[in-house]
Design a protein around this motif. Structure first.
Motif, short mmCIF file in Angstrom:
data_model
loop_
_atom_site.label_atom_id
_atom_site.label_comp_id
_atom_site.label_asym_id
_atom_site.label_seq_id
_atom_site.Cartn_x
_atom_site.Cartn_y
_atom_site.Cartn_z
N ALA A 193 31.51 22.12 -13.07
CA ALA A 193 30.16 22.72 -13.41
C ALA A 193 29.82 23.72 -12.73
CB ALA A 193 29.14 21.39 -13.42
N ASP A 194 29.88 23.70 -11.50
CA ASP A 194 29.33 24.83 -10.47
C ASP A 194 30.21 26.32 -10.88
OD1 ASP A 194 27.57 23.46 -9.39
OD2 ASP A 194 28.92 22.96 -7.41
N LEU A 195 31.53 26.14 -11.45
CA LEU A 195 32.28 27.09 -11.70
C LEU A 195 32.14 27.66 -13.00
CD1 LEU A 195 35.57 26.30 -9.83
CD2 LEU A 195 34.13 28.00 -9.11
N GLY A 196 31.32 26.87 -13.96
CA GLY A 196 30.97 27.02 -15.27
C GLY A 196 31.92 26.61 -16.24
N TYR A 197 32.98 25.64 -15.76
CA TYR A 197 34.02 25.29 -16.71
C TYR A 197 33.34 23.98 -17.50
CZ TYR A 197 37.47 28.08 -14.21
OH TYR A 197 38.11 28.98 -13.65
N ARG A 239 31.96 20.34 -9.02
CA ARG A 239 32.57 21.71 -8.71
C ARG A 239 33.09 22.39 -10.06
NH1 ARG A 239 36.37 20.02 -3.76
NH2 ARG A 239 34.72 19.70 -2.21
#
Length: 149
Positions: A144-148, A142
């Motif tokens: 990674a999906d948000l770009g963190y 999650r």
């Protein structure tokens, strides 16, 4: 103190629930209304409250974090709210039914024991709970999906 309006024609009779509800209760409520199987969630369905089969306020747990570390923990159980500063250990309690312009902290000896017990039980749970490998993988995905990450 934000109103919540639910409408489910044929499923819910018009009514007013004056007890405290939490936003985390929405997903379980909507799933139950839709006839879907329940999922593991922090909230509970509000249907027993709406249908009058359950009463009373449920405590609301509020957390403050900084970079994932717990900084503040609060329990709101009308008419009380107790806030703990996790770093200093300082407790501040208020009566929510007081005039908002006159919200003075209560002396420590006036804080209800039940409220303090609930706060520290939640703190202990938050500090001791470690994620399983599966939960950690879901969180990583999650983030990674948000770009963190």
């Amino acid at each position: 103190q934000v109103p919540l309006i639910l409408s489910a024609p044929g499923r819910l009779d018009p009514g007013v629930v004056s007890t405290q509800v939490r936003s985390v209760d929405l997903a379980p409520t909507l799933l139950e209304l839709a006839g879907a199987p329940p999922v593991q969630a922090d909230g509970e369905s509000l249907l027993p409250l709406v249908q009058g089969t359950e009463g009373g306020d449920r405590p609301a747990i509020l957390t403050g974090t900084d970079m994932g570390a717990l900084t503040k923990l609060a329990v709101r159980m009308p008419p009380w709210k107790l806030i703990l500063d996790a770093d200093s250990g300082e407790e501040v309690a208020y009566r929510l039914d007081a005039d908002p312009r006159e919200l003075d902290p209560l002396p420590a000896d006036e804080i209800p024991g039940e409220l303090r017990e609930l706060l520290y039980r939640e703190l202990e749970s938050a500090e001791r709970r470690e994620l399983s490998e599966e939960e950690e993988a879901v969180v990583t995905l999650r983030l990674a999906d948000l770009g963190y990450i």
